[in-house]
Scaffold this motif. Structure first.
Motif, mmCIF file in Angstrom:
data_model
loop_
_atom_site.group_PDB
_atom_site.id
_atom_site.type_symbol
_atom_site.label_atom_id
_atom_site.label_comp_id
_atom_site.label_asym_id
_atom_site.label_seq_id
_atom_site.Cartn_x
_atom_site.Cartn_y
_atom_site.Cartn_z
ATOM 1 N N UNK A 345 -99.261 -56.484 -75.076
ATOM 2 C CA UNK A 345 -100.230 -55.748 -74.590
ATOM 3 C C UNK A 345 -100.106 -54.442 -74.611
ATOM 4 N N UNK A 346 -98.924 -53.908 -75.107
ATOM 5 C CA UNK A 346 -98.421 -52.319 -75.173
ATOM 6 C C UNK A 346 -99.513 -51.596 -75.263
ATOM 7 N N UNK A 349 -101.853 -48.575 -73.611
ATOM 8 C CA UNK A 349 -101.580 -47.299 -73.253
ATOM 9 C C UNK A 349 -101.618 -46.301 -74.332
ATOM 10 N N UNK A 367 -105.972 -62.710 -68.853
ATOM 11 C CA UNK A 367 -104.821 -63.284 -68.669
ATOM 12 C C UNK A 367 -103.517 -62.297 -68.120
ATOM 13 N N UNK A 368 -103.932 -60.931 -68.508
ATOM 14 C CA UNK A 368 -102.940 -59.738 -68.412
ATOM 15 C C UNK A 368 -103.791 -58.817 -67.555
ATOM 16 N N UNK A 370 -103.279 -57.607 -64.556
ATOM 17 C CA UNK A 370 -102.549 -56.687 -63.495
ATOM 18 C C UNK A 370 -101.952 -55.525 -64.654
ATOM 19 N N UNK A 371 -101.599 -55.869 -66.093
ATOM 20 C CA UNK A 371 -101.378 -54.750 -66.972
ATOM 21 C C UNK A 371 -102.234 -53.679 -67.026
ATOM 22 N N UNK A 373 -104.727 -53.155 -64.808
ATOM 23 C CA UNK A 373 -104.787 -52.723 -63.622
ATOM 24 C C UNK A 373 -103.852 -51.444 -63.479
ATOM 25 N N UNK A 374 -102.533 -51.713 -63.692
ATOM 26 C CA UNK A 374 -101.566 -50.705 -63.745
ATOM 27 C C UNK A 374 -101.910 -49.474 -64.708
ATOM 28 N N UNK A 375 -102.587 -49.642 -65.951
ATOM 29 C CA UNK A 375 -103.059 -48.556 -66.677
ATOM 30 C C UNK A 375 -104.189 -47.955 -66.262
ATOM 31 N N UNK A 377 -104.681 -47.605 -62.885
ATOM 32 C CA UNK A 377 -104.178 -46.670 -61.690
ATOM 33 C C UNK A 377 -103.414 -45.623 -62.052
ATOM 34 N N UNK A 388 -109.058 -56.033 -59.043
ATOM 35 C CA UNK A 388 -108.861 -57.178 -60.115
ATOM 36 C C UNK A 388 -109.115 -58.365 -59.507
#
Lengths: 431, 261
Positions: A345-346, A349, A367-368, A370-371, A373-375, A377, A388
């Motif tokens: 999922x890189x 970015x 499935x991802x 939270x990834x 979500x971080x992006x 944020x 989320x």
């Protein structure tokens, strides 16, 4: 009787009767294992059948579907491969369905969307009437590998084709322009009008900024999106091709990417089938996009707009398209990392999610999640503006409940997430 | 998201981003975004210096932290050509002096002694890291998948049992001349070479690693360590960064750990 076809058809019947899945690839798998030259033999048996292959990272389904609709208006009998069945076994399956048990195919045109990596192998089995190469972007590097490698393989594979084969490709894409220039085929280029482009700095999702010939940095006079635009090499003189831009044709879908798809289809229809602009326009105006591609769905009285967004170029184009519609969009982002989505999922970015900073609200699932979500944020979108949900159904209901009357929920989803969300919204599986 | 500035003075950091257009294929830009935001959220002034083939080599001397991502072969060739010469020497000097850096995948390989290609050709490296990389050939699988590693605790201050997660995708196998320099131990996945359980290298204050993902968003403790080191080397003062709320990052990390154990 043609044994591989008869057997393939029997298998299809069995799998449908016992509901063993759509059966879209294994009848072909079986036909190919019985006769390795199955595709070759069948096309020889049906010399009247014009085969068109459509390859590229984004836009294959829309382009083939649009081409089919216009050709059918002209009374051509046309068939396509099933969505997603774009490897060699999917193509073979498609032949199994459409041929009679003697191997005769009573259609005029076969339109096949082809997986980027499979194009060279398929060209060993099939001699097409025409090929459309749409674009080439970074996509699922864990599965496809690097775009330069794909470009090299395409270039090699095209060398083996007869000269009269039509190659319809993208003159705004430096690598495809290079492939066109190198090939001995009957090449024509589509692009979009300069007025739809602007002069800005290179975005981040670009793959070809350097001259494919001499590796000098290309000068871009104007850009459309990603690495596409009007360019020239200051050193060796390599430059943008003169393109057909079909300025008079409408774009009932959103975004520049669909203008490219429309123009690719139009150029093929014009050069390959002699269809006039009037008929093309009629086809486009009445065009109903393929499932999940800018699809409008009403769910519990709410307006939903679903956009498949599967790699950086595609996600960036979806974001631009929804901002054109609504400056403060209510967005649901769905990120999965299953095989059809790519396990890495890189790439999120490389997407300009910063463009969503004025979003009304951002809901996230998949499935991802939270990834993602971080992006979000790190776009400095405050905690109060995004949420989320682990469970997809819950995410849809909560996101839809935030809608004011007349507002639309924009769902941007990777491939498998798009299928999942569609199942929930439509209440059944449609493929 | 802002933390209070508890520092008695203002710190200014320059991050040298090596070849953003050429060496940034796998979302590695996320590492720059994370470094930048985590500085800003602590009121540390940060400037990103993009270093391209047109940049003068003296610019490298003004950088306090380096980052370089992975690349595709064609792009890497252009970069290799540019780094052999004054720019490469300038980078080596800075790393030897302790300027912290993060070098991912292709960049990590290139800072080593050499890279042996799939067809046996030897490509010289910058010879900064005491490591070398060999590609076992076209018919040997690439090492692809989610990876979980445990940092070598002697190298820097992390809480015990802190896992680092990411995604690896490489054909080359890297070997360290001195295994005590390993950045981390592989818990799940392949790491440097798929054999000796080592992952990455820790050389002076620079990290070489195969982790995409990208590495810093889900492992912000490494971002903070790099920032602290950059301040320490530039100003000669040890600082401790104000903690941030990293619960979202932790959850993203937990998803990977849970699924792969």
């Amino acid at each position: 009787m043609h044994i591989p076809i008869a057997l393939g058809k029997a298998i299809t019947k069995v799998s449908q009767t016992f509901n063993l899945g759509s059966g879209s690839t294994w009848p072909g798998e079986i036909a190919l294992s019985l006769d390795a030259n199955f595709l070759n033999n069948l096309s020889k048996k049906n010399p009247h059948l014009k085969i068109v292959l459509v390859a590229g990272t984004n836009g294959k389904t829309t382009t083939t579907k649009l081409t089919q609709e216009v050709l059918e208006r002209q009374n051509y009998r046309v068939f396509r491969n099933e969505a997603g069945a774009n490897l060699i076994n999917g193509i073979a399956s498609s032949f199994v369905y459409r041929a009679d048990i003697f191997g005769k195919i009573s259609y005029d045109v076969a339109l096949f969307e082809i997986d980027e990596n499979s194009l060279p192998r398929i060209l060993e089995h099939i001699t097409p009437f025409a090929i459309i190469l749409l674009n080439l972007f970074r996509d699922q590097l864990d599965r496809y590998g690097e775009v330069n490698t794909i470009a090299e393989k395409w270039q090699e594979a095209l060398k083996k084709l007869p000269k009269e084969t039509l190659l319809v490709t993208n003159g705004d894409d430096p690598m495809l322009r290079f492939i066109g220039e190198k090939s001995n085929l009957h090449v024509s280029y589509f692009g979009i009008d300069e007025k739809l482009m602007d002069k800005k700095n290179a975005p981040h999702d670009v793959d070809f900024l350097y001259c494919p010939k001499c590796k000098t940095k290309l000068e871009f006079i104007k850009r459309s999106y990603s690495h596409m635009g009007i360019y020239k090499c200051p050193k060796c003189g390599f430059r943008h091709a003169k393109t057909s831009t079909f300025n008079s044709l409408p774009n009932p879908m959103f975004g520049l990417y669909n203008k490219y798809n429309i123009n690719a289809a139009s150029l093929l229809l014009q050069n390959g089938f002699g269809v006039n602009l009037k008929t093309i326009e009629l086809g486009i105006t009445n065009f109903d996009p393929a499932f999940g591609r800018q699809e409008r769905i009403i769910y519990k009285g709410k307006n939903i707009f679903l956009l498949l967004s599967k790699n950086p170029a595609s996600f960036n184009q979806s974001i631009q398209a929804i901002i054109e519609q609504d400056k403060n969009p209510n967005v649901l982002l769905l990120l999965n990392d299953r095989i059809p989505d790519g396990r890495d999922v890189s790439w999120i970015w490389d997407v300009e999610f910063e463009e969503l900073k004025n979003a009304y609200y951002v809901t996230i699932s998949g499935d991802r999640a939270y990834d993602m979500g971080v992006r979000i944020k790190y776009c400095d979108i405050p905690d109060s503006k995004f949420q989320i949900h682990d469970i997809l159904t819950e995410a849809i209901i909560v996101a839809a409940s935030r809608l004011e009357t007349d507002q639309t929920l924009y769902i941007l989803a990777t491939y498998s997430a798009m299928l999942d969300v569609r199942k929930i919204l439509k209440g059944r599986k449609i493929l | 998201m802002k933390a209070k500035n508890l520092f008695p003075k203002t710190y200014n950091l320059t991050i040298g981003w090596l070849y953003p257009e050429l060496m940034s294929t796998y979302g590695d830009r996320g590492n720059i975004i994370v470094l930048q935001k985590r500085c800003e959220w602590r009121n540390i002034n940060v400037r990103i210096e993009k270093i391209s083939p047109d940049t003068e080599y003296q610019i490298l001397d003004t950088c306090d932290l380096f980052f370089m991502g992975g690349a595709q072969d064609t792009q890497q060739e252009i970069v290799n050509h540019d780094l052999f010469g004054k720019k490469g020497s300038a980078l080596k000097k800075k790393i030897e002096q302790g300027t912290p850096g993060l070098f991912i995948c292709g960049a990590y390989q290139f800072l080593g002694k050499y890279y042996k290609t799939a067809d046996g050709k030897i490509l010289e490296g910058l010879k900064i890291f005491p490591s070398y990389t060999e590609n076992p050939g076209e018919n040997v699988n690439r090492l692809i998948g989610n990876i979980i590693i445990e940092p070598n605790s002697s190298t820097y201050n992390l809480k015990p049992k802190t896992y680092i997660v990411g995604f690896e995708n490489h054909g080359g196998r890297t070997y360290l001349e001195d295994k005590s320099m390993t950045f981390a131990t592989v818990k799940k996945g392949s790491g440097n070479n798929g054999k000796d359980k080592t992952e990455g290298i820790m050389y002076k204050n620079s990290i070489g690693t195969y982790l995409h993902g990208p590495i810093l968003p889900k492992n912000p403790e490494i971002a903070d360590w790099l920032i602290e080191k950059a301040v320490e080397v530039k100003y000669g003062e040890k600082i401790e960064l104000e903690p941030l709320d990293d619960s979202l990052e932790q959850k993203a990390k937990d998803v990977v750990v849970k699924r792969n154990s």
